[in-house]
Design a protein around this motif. Structure first.
Motif, PDB file in Angstrom:
ATOM      1  N   THR A 228       0.847  -1.193   0.000  1.00  0.00           N
ATOM      2  CA  THR A 228       0.000   0.000   0.000  1.00  0.00           C
ATOM      3  C   THR A 228       0.881   1.242   0.000  1.00  0.00           C
ATOM      4  O   THR A 228       1.968   1.254   0.586  1.00  0.00           O
ATOM      5  N   GLU A 229       0.429   2.262  -0.693  1.00  0.00           N
ATOM      6  CA  GLU A 229       1.196   3.514  -0.763  1.00  0.00           C
ATOM      7  C   GLU A 229       1.188   4.236   0.579  1.00  0.00           C
ATOM      8  O   GLU A 229       2.202   4.758   1.028  1.00  0.00           O
ATOM      9  N   PHE A 230       0.021   4.255   1.213  1.00  0.00           N
ATOM     10  CA  PHE A 230      -0.116   4.975   2.484  1.00  0.00           C
ATOM     11  C   PHE A 230      -1.176   4.279   3.331  1.00  0.00           C
ATOM     12  O   PHE A 230      -2.210   3.847   2.822  1.00  0.00           O
ATOM     13  N   ILE A 231      -0.942   4.159   4.617  1.00  0.00           N
ATOM     14  CA  ILE A 231      -1.898   3.545   5.529  1.00  0.00           C
ATOM     15  C   ILE A 231      -2.594   4.645   6.323  1.00  0.00           C
ATOM     16  O   ILE A 231      -1.956   5.346   7.113  1.00  0.00           O
ATOM     17  N   GLN A 232      -3.891   4.788   6.088  1.00  0.00           N
ATOM     18  CA  GLN A 232      -4.660   5.818   6.777  1.00  0.00           C
ATOM     19  C   GLN A 232      -4.957   5.399   8.215  1.00  0.00           C
ATOM     20  O   GLN A 232      -4.859   6.206   9.139  1.00  0.00           O
ATOM     21  N   ARG A 233      -5.310   4.132   8.401  1.00  0.00           N
ATOM     22  CA  ARG A 233      -5.664   3.622   9.732  1.00  0.00           C
ATOM     23  C   ARG A 233      -4.471   2.885  10.329  1.00  0.00           C
ATOM     24  O   ARG A 233      -4.412   1.658  10.342  1.00  0.00           O
ATOM     25  N   MET A 234      -3.527   3.652  10.880  1.00  0.00           N
ATOM     26  CA  MET A 234      -2.351   3.027  11.464  1.00  0.00           C
ATOM     27  C   MET A 234      -2.705   2.209  12.701  1.00  0.00           C
ATOM     28  O   MET A 234      -1.997   1.268  13.054  1.00  0.00           O
ATOM     29  N   ASP A 235      -3.803   2.533  13.364  1.00  0.00           N
ATOM     30  CA  ASP A 235      -4.200   1.736  14.521  1.00  0.00           C
ATOM     31  C   ASP A 235      -4.475   0.292  14.111  1.00  0.00           C
ATOM     32  O   ASP A 235      -4.085  -0.653  14.807  1.00  0.00           O
ATOM     33  N   LEU A 236      -5.113   0.106  12.948  1.00  0.00           N
ATOM     34  CA  LEU A 236      -5.385  -1.242  12.458  1.00  0.00           C
ATOM     35  C   LEU A 236      -4.099  -1.949  12.032  1.00  0.00           C
ATOM     36  O   LEU A 236      -3.944  -3.155  12.230  1.00  0.00           O
ATOM     37  N   ALA A 237      -3.174  -1.192  11.435  1.00  0.00           N
ATOM     38  CA  ALA A 237      -1.897  -1.780  11.016  1.00  0.00           C
ATOM     39  C   ALA A 237      -1.089  -2.238  12.220  1.00  0.00           C
ATOM     40  O   ALA A 237      -0.524  -3.340  12.226  1.00  0.00           O
ATOM     41  N   TYR A 238      -1.033  -1.397  13.252  1.00  0.00           N
ATOM     42  CA  TYR A 238      -0.318  -1.783  14.470  1.00  0.00           C
ATOM     43  C   TYR A 238      -0.969  -3.000  15.123  1.00  0.00           C
ATOM     44  O   TYR A 238      -0.283  -3.894  15.631  1.00  0.00           O
ATOM     45  N   ALA A 239      -2.298  -3.028  15.123  1.00  0.00           N
ATOM     46  CA  ALA A 239      -3.007  -4.149  15.739  1.00  0.00           C
ATOM     47  C   ALA A 239      -2.680  -5.458  15.033  1.00  0.00           C
ATOM     48  O   ALA A 239      -2.579  -6.511  15.676  1.00  0.00           O
ATOM     49  N   ALA A 240      -2.518  -5.401  13.721  1.00  0.00           N
ATOM     50  CA  ALA A 240      -2.254  -6.608  12.935  1.00  0.00           C
ATOM     51  C   ALA A 240      -0.828  -7.119  13.099  1.00  0.00           C
ATOM     52  O   ALA A 240      -0.558  -8.307  12.910  1.00  0.00           O
ATOM     53  N   ALA A 241       0.108  -6.237  13.458  1.00  0.00           N
ATOM     54  CA  ALA A 241       1.543  -6.548  13.373  1.00  0.00           C
ATOM     55  C   ALA A 241       2.065  -7.363  14.553  1.00  0.00           C
ATOM     56  O   ALA A 241       1.661  -7.164  15.707  1.00  0.00           O
ATOM     57  N   ASP A 242       2.990  -8.278  14.237  1.00  0.00           N
ATOM     58  CA  ASP A 242       3.751  -9.006  15.252  1.00  0.00           C
ATOM     59  C   ASP A 242       5.179  -8.480  15.352  1.00  0.00           C
ATOM     60  O   ASP A 242       5.836  -8.636  16.386  1.00  0.00           O
ATOM     61  N   LEU A 243       5.652  -7.863  14.276  1.00  0.00           N
ATOM     62  CA  LEU A 243       7.002  -7.298  14.222  1.00  0.00           C
ATOM     63  C   LEU A 243       6.981  -6.152  13.226  1.00  0.00           C
ATOM     64  O   LEU A 243       6.303  -6.225  12.195  1.00  0.00           O
ATOM     65  N   ILE A 244       7.717  -5.070  13.528  1.00  0.00           N
ATOM     66  CA  ILE A 244       7.705  -3.868  12.691  1.00  0.00           C
ATOM     67  C   ILE A 244       9.114  -3.517  12.250  1.00  0.00           C
ATOM     68  O   ILE A 244      10.062  -3.609  13.041  1.00  0.00           O
ATOM     69  N   VAL A 245       9.249  -3.107  10.980  1.00  0.00           N
ATOM     70  CA  VAL A 245      10.482  -2.505  10.480  1.00  0.00           C
ATOM     71  C   VAL A 245      10.162  -1.044  10.191  1.00  0.00           C
ATOM     72  O   VAL A 245       9.230  -0.746   9.449  1.00  0.00           O
ATOM     73  N   SER A 246      10.926  -0.123  10.803  1.00  0.00           N
ATOM     74  CA  SER A 246      10.571   1.291  10.715  1.00  0.00           C
ATOM     75  C   SER A 246      11.813   2.170  10.757  1.00  0.00           C
ATOM     76  O   SER A 246      12.870   1.771  11.246  1.00  0.00           O
TER      77      SER A 246
END
Length: 361
Positions: free
Chosen positions: A245-263
């Motif tokens: 995805t180019e941009f995530i509008q609902r970052m709360d949903l993205a964080y909820a889905a994640a087990d590990l993040i690269v940032s």
């Protein structure tokens, strides 16, 4: 209020302004930004007026634009003085960015109560200079006495968006929103609203190896890398396991889905990931002013609350680190536990309290 240049300066300023309006509905808030920068669009979109100064940063490489820098500073100081004379503020608040320096300097010189936010573990030159003049300095990390007068420092943490702090989305809701099927761990890759080209290229170069860790991937590329990444995923037939995805509008949903993040390791990205308690691999932007992103990440690494991979090490280390953390859930749980020591969920209200004290409310 003044803060701009990047989302890391703008959105904390807006968060504080919104919180101030809740506490003081009659408050008249004016933003001051740099002409041509993103704050001139984002601040009006948030419902606040803004005026622009003719100011930009000093380039650390040889650049003809540096010849204009002294002129821009002098003119911006004069413009900031006129704005203050006309607006008659009770307080000036700076969150960083090019315009913050002239405005806060002009305010402090006129003995107007002033406060700055320093969200990074290593402050930029502008805030280091302002620290000698302003009344209060709200910081995101302990140990800032090396850069600012100790009696002015208040450890508040960094303002985080309300929807992130009050996140109610479940893991299942997050995965459903991005059509991430199955029970495989989810790797979330983010690089800020514009994406991170170097991170994106490393992911592109090692797509299959990353998937060998048994993960599904949610990948925010930013607008510059989206077409290239999306095409590669589709050509390899990996669209069932990698959502681009180019941009995530609902970052709360993205964080909820994640087990590990690269940032990346900007202050706001770290603050959000800390508050949602997610293990992360930080890849600092090496060109960030004073290399502050590396210092931000190192603070968490020393507290065993994150892992850092430098850009130079991406090709050699990123895949291995992803595999190691996915395989060793215990390591991820330790990081999550240690993140509690870096959490400041009430940062915005704490900053507002300091503002109210300075204006005697």
């Amino acid at each position: 209020m003044s803060g701009g240049g990047t989302g890391g300066h703008i959105f904390p300023a807006i968060a504080v302004a919104n919180a101030l309006k809740v506490r003081l509905p009659e408050a008249n808030i004016l933003f001051v930004g740099a002409r041509g920068k993103m704050e001139m669009e984002k601040v009006p979109a948030a419902g606040f007026p803004i005026e622009g100064l003719w100011i930009s940063g000093f380039q650390r490489r040889l650049d003809l634009q540096n010849l204009m820098f002294p002129l821009k500073v002098l003119r911006s100081l004069r413009e900031a003085g006129k704005i203050i004379k006309r607006f008659q503020p009770d307080i000036a608040v700076g969150t960083g960015g090019y315009a913050s320096g002239p405005l806060l300097y002009a305010a402090a010189r006129r003995r107007i109560p002033s406060l700055i936010l320093e969200q990074n573990s290593y402050p930029g030159m502008t805030n280091r200079l302002l620290g000698k003049r302003v009344n209060k300095i709200c910081v995101g990390y302990e140990g800032m006495e090396a850069y600012f007068p100790a009696e002015k420092i208040i450890v508040t943490g960094s303002p985080v968006r309300k929807e992130i702090l009050e996140m109610k989305a479940t893991r299942e809701e997050g995965r459903s929103a991005f059509e991430l099927s199955g029970s495989a761990p989810v790797l979330l890759i983010i690089g800020g609203s514009q994406g991170a080209r170097r991170i994106n290229q490393a992911i592109l170069d090692h797509l299959e190896k990353i998937l060998e860790a048994g993960v599904n991937v949610l990948w925010q590329t930013g607008k510059y890398s989206f077409e290239k990444a999306n095409k590669a995923v589709n050509e390899k037939g990996l669209e069932q396991r990698i959502k681009v995805t180019e941009f995530i509008q609902r970052m709360d949903l993205a964080y909820a889905a994640a087990d590990l993040i690269v940032s990346r390791a900007g202050a706001i990205a770290i603050a959000e990931i800390t508050e949602v308690r997610k293990p992360a691999i930080y890849v600092p932007l090496p060109s960030a002013a004073e290399d502050h992103q590396t210092k931000n990440a190192q603070t968490l690494v020393k507290g065993h609350a994150a892992v850092m991979v430098s850009e130079d090490e991406l090709d050699k280390k990123l895949v291995r680190v992803i595999h190691d953390l996915i395989e060793r859930e215990s390591d991820r749980l330790v990081m999550v536990q240690n993140l509690k020591r870096f959490s400041h969920p009430d940062a915005t209200n704490h900053i507002v309290e300091e503002v109210l004290k300075l204006i005697g409310k």
